[in-house]
Design a protein around this motif. Sequence first.
Motif, short mmCIF file in Angstrom:
data_model
loop_
_atom_site.label_atom_id
_atom_site.label_comp_id
_atom_site.label_asym_id
_atom_site.label_seq_id
_atom_site.Cartn_x
_atom_site.Cartn_y
_atom_site.Cartn_z
N ALA A 1 0.82 -1.21 0.00
CA ALA A 1 0.00 0.00 0.00
C ALA A 1 0.86 1.27 0.00
O ALA A 1 0.48 2.27 -0.61
N LYS B 1 0.47 4.27 -2.64
CA LYS B 1 0.20 5.63 -2.15
C LYS B 1 1.19 6.62 -2.76
O LYS B 1 0.82 7.74 -3.15
N SER C 1 0.17 7.74 -6.20
CA SER C 1 -1.12 8.41 -6.37
C SER C 1 -1.00 9.88 -6.73
O SER C 1 -1.93 10.46 -7.31
N ARG D 1 -5.81 4.13 -11.92
CA ARG D 1 -6.34 3.45 -10.73
C ARG D 1 -6.04 1.96 -10.79
O ARG D 1 -5.76 1.41 -11.86
N ASP E 1 -6.03 -1.35 4.10
CA ASP E 1 -4.85 -0.52 3.85
C ASP E 1 -4.84 -0.05 2.39
O ASP E 1 -4.42 1.07 2.08
N TYR E 2 -5.31 -0.91 1.51
CA TYR E 2 -5.37 -0.60 0.08
C TYR E 2 -6.65 0.16 -0.27
O TYR E 2 -6.61 1.16 -1.00
N SER F 1 -8.31 2.16 1.32
CA SER F 1 -8.33 3.53 1.80
C SER F 1 -7.58 4.49 0.86
O SER F 1 -7.67 5.71 1.04
N LEU F 2 -6.88 3.95 -0.13
CA LEU F 2 -6.07 4.79 -1.02
C LEU F 2 -6.93 5.39 -2.14
O LEU F 2 -7.84 4.74 -2.66
N ASN G 1 -6.22 5.91 -5.23
CA ASN G 1 -6.03 5.32 -6.55
C ASN G 1 -6.33 3.82 -6.60
O ASN G 1 -5.95 3.13 -7.54
N VAL G 2 -7.02 3.32 -5.58
CA VAL G 2 -7.42 1.91 -5.55
C VAL G 2 -8.94 1.80 -5.68
O VAL G 2 -9.69 2.43 -4.92
N LYS H 1 -14.76 1.27 0.17
CA LYS H 1 -13.82 2.36 -0.06
C LYS H 1 -14.03 3.45 0.97
O LYS H 1 -15.16 3.80 1.30
#
Length: 213
Positions: A143, A147, A150, A157, A171-172, A174-175, A177-178, A212
Amino acid sequence: MTSKTQKLLSLLDGQPVIPVIKITDAKDAVPLARALARGGLRAIEITLRTDAALEAIRRAAAEVEEAVVGAGTILNARQFEEASKAGSQFIVSPGITSQLLSAAADSPVPLLPGAITPGEIMAAREAGLDFLKFFPAEQAGGAAFLKALSSPIADVRFCPTGGIGAKNANDYLSLPNVICVGGSWVAPDEMVKAGDWAGIEALAREASKLRKA
């Protein structure tokens, strides 16, 4: 956002987790797809890592109307065509090749190819791809690496896959670009072999609650 990206996102329909499935016996495909769909995970990726994979895709695509069946571990144009003919609604690859790009350009089936390095991601972006698989995610920097991407490559994405489970999925997710994550934890090999469809449905239901940020 390209039209094929829009099509792929519409197929995934906001699903936070895409089950990445290895099926060794094609007869398991239908009850497994149904269990995952009941748990809220309609879109699934059946990997071409076993001899039963194409038949599993055929059965799930033909018999489970509520499922959105994709094919994973696609390495070349021949596999792309075989998986599409078997009924795959989307194709996932661990990387990008000119052969795969050509096959995808001639097909209505959207491709989710893998890219890790900034160079690979920029090459994919130049080819018109702005939604990519990030694999193997944990081994490639996790992650924190995504990050860091991003900001300089903000319009691309990802669906990270590899080493992701219930404990680190957020963890992912929350980003910025995920879009979603891929994972096999919702359909463990031992539960598939045991035919524990209720247990898999319960794991899918928990995964479908991830959202998300």
